[in-house]
Scaffold this motif. Sequence first.
Motif, short mmCIF file in Angstrom:
data_model
loop_
_atom_site.label_atom_id
_atom_site.label_comp_id
_atom_site.label_asym_id
_atom_site.label_seq_id
_atom_site.Cartn_x
_atom_site.Cartn_y
_atom_site.Cartn_z
N TYR A 47 -36.02 14.97 64.86
CA TYR A 47 -34.72 15.45 65.33
C TYR A 47 -34.00 16.09 64.14
O TYR A 47 -34.26 15.73 62.98
N PRO A 48 -33.09 17.04 64.40
CA PRO A 48 -32.40 17.71 63.30
C PRO A 48 -31.61 16.71 62.45
O PRO A 48 -30.88 15.88 62.99
N GLN A 49 -31.76 16.79 61.14
CA GLN A 49 -31.04 15.88 60.26
C GLN A 49 -29.54 16.09 60.36
O GLN A 49 -28.77 15.15 60.20
N SER A 50 -29.12 17.30 60.68
CA SER A 50 -27.70 17.62 60.75
C SER A 50 -27.02 17.08 62.01
O SER A 50 -25.80 17.17 62.14
N ALA A 51 -27.77 16.53 62.94
CA ALA A 51 -27.20 16.06 64.21
C ALA A 51 -26.32 14.83 63.98
O ALA A 51 -26.65 13.94 63.21
N SER A 52 -25.19 14.80 64.68
CA SER A 52 -24.31 13.63 64.60
C SER A 52 -24.77 12.60 65.63
O SER A 52 -25.51 12.91 66.58
N ASP A 53 -24.32 11.36 65.44
CA ASP A 53 -24.78 10.25 66.29
C ASP A 53 -24.43 10.44 67.76
O ASP A 53 -25.16 10.00 68.64
N ASP A 54 -23.30 11.08 68.06
CA ASP A 54 -22.88 11.23 69.45
C ASP A 54 -23.33 12.55 70.08
O ASP A 54 -23.02 12.84 71.22
N GLU A 55 -24.09 13.33 69.34
CA GLU A 55 -24.54 14.64 69.80
C GLU A 55 -25.90 14.53 70.49
O GLU A 55 -26.78 13.81 70.04
N GLU A 56 -26.04 15.23 71.61
CA GLU A 56 -27.34 15.29 72.27
C GLU A 56 -28.22 16.27 71.49
O GLU A 56 -27.79 17.37 71.19
N VAL A 57 -29.43 15.83 71.15
CA VAL A 57 -30.30 16.68 70.34
C VAL A 57 -31.62 16.93 71.05
O VAL A 57 -32.05 16.15 71.90
N GLU A 58 -32.24 18.05 70.69
CA GLU A 58 -33.57 18.36 71.18
C GLU A 58 -34.57 17.76 70.21
O GLU A 58 -34.53 18.04 69.02
N ILE A 59 -35.45 16.93 70.72
CA ILE A 59 -36.46 16.29 69.89
C ILE A 59 -37.71 17.16 69.88
O ILE A 59 -38.15 17.63 70.93
N GLN A 60 -38.23 17.40 68.69
CA GLN A 60 -39.46 18.18 68.51
C GLN A 60 -40.63 17.20 68.39
O GLN A 60 -40.50 16.14 67.79
N ALA A 61 -41.77 17.56 68.95
CA ALA A 61 -42.96 16.72 68.87
C ALA A 61 -44.16 17.56 68.44
O ALA A 61 -44.32 18.70 68.88
N PHE A 62 -44.97 16.97 67.58
CA PHE A 62 -46.17 17.62 67.07
C PHE A 62 -47.26 16.58 66.90
O PHE A 62 -46.98 15.40 66.67
N SER A 63 -48.51 17.03 66.95
CA SER A 63 -49.58 16.18 66.44
C SER A 63 -49.65 16.49 64.96
O SER A 63 -49.19 17.54 64.51
N PHE A 64 -50.17 15.56 64.16
CA PHE A 64 -50.21 15.80 62.73
C PHE A 64 -51.39 15.10 62.09
O PHE A 64 -51.97 14.18 62.66
N THR A 65 -51.74 15.59 60.93
CA THR A 65 -52.76 14.97 60.10
C THR A 65 -52.04 14.17 59.03
O THR A 65 -51.39 14.77 58.15
N PRO A 66 -52.07 12.84 59.10
CA PRO A 66 -51.34 12.05 58.11
C PRO A 66 -51.99 12.10 56.74
O PRO A 66 -53.18 12.34 56.62
N ASP A 67 -51.16 11.89 55.71
CA ASP A 67 -51.72 11.78 54.37
C ASP A 67 -52.32 10.39 54.20
O ASP A 67 -52.37 9.60 55.15
N GLU A 68 -52.76 10.04 53.00
CA GLU A 68 -53.43 8.76 52.78
C GLU A 68 -52.54 7.56 53.05
O GLU A 68 -53.01 6.46 53.32
N ASN A 69 -51.21 7.76 53.04
CA ASN A 69 -50.26 6.67 53.34
C ASN A 69 -49.83 6.68 54.81
O ASN A 69 -48.99 5.88 55.20
N ASP A 71 -48.21 9.13 56.12
CA ASP A 71 -46.93 9.81 56.11
C ASP A 71 -47.03 11.17 56.81
O ASP A 71 -47.90 11.97 56.50
N ALA A 72 -46.12 11.42 57.74
CA ALA A 72 -46.12 12.68 58.48
C ALA A 72 -45.51 13.82 57.68
O ALA A 72 -45.81 14.98 57.92
N SER A 73 -44.65 13.50 56.72
CA SER A 73 -43.93 14.56 56.01
C SER A 73 -44.80 15.32 55.02
O SER A 73 -44.41 16.37 54.53
N GLN A 74 -45.99 14.80 54.72
CA GLN A 74 -46.87 15.47 53.77
C GLN A 74 -48.09 16.11 54.43
O GLN A 74 -48.85 16.80 53.77
#
Length: 103
Positions: A47-69, A71-74
């Motif tokens: 979800y967008p980091q800039s979204a506020s707690d009371d704001e409706e947000v569009e959630i993005q979904a992806f498949s991913f290749t995790p790193d050795e930990n 972790d999805a961000s790498q």
Amino acid sequence: MAEQEHLHPGDDEQLITLIDDKGNEELYQVLFTFDSEDYDKSYVLLYPQSASDDEEVEIQAFSFTPDENGDASQGDLYPIEDDDEWAMVEEVLNTFLADDDAE
């Protein structure tokens, strides 16, 4: 269907930059990741980091290749193009949101 014990909530350190078709960058935070034995893939929901707690947000979904930990961000993100796969991801998200509302 993905099993709930495979859900891994995101933490404040898991941020991913997505770039749209026009080259605009937006920072997203990991909501959670999970693994599906049916599709033999890992998935990340963002979800967008800039979204506020009371704001409706569009959630993005992806498949991913995790790193050795795991972790999805790498790792690399891949679009979900199969309708049945999308339905499974939506079911996991709905379960996650229902569990979150119950707490």
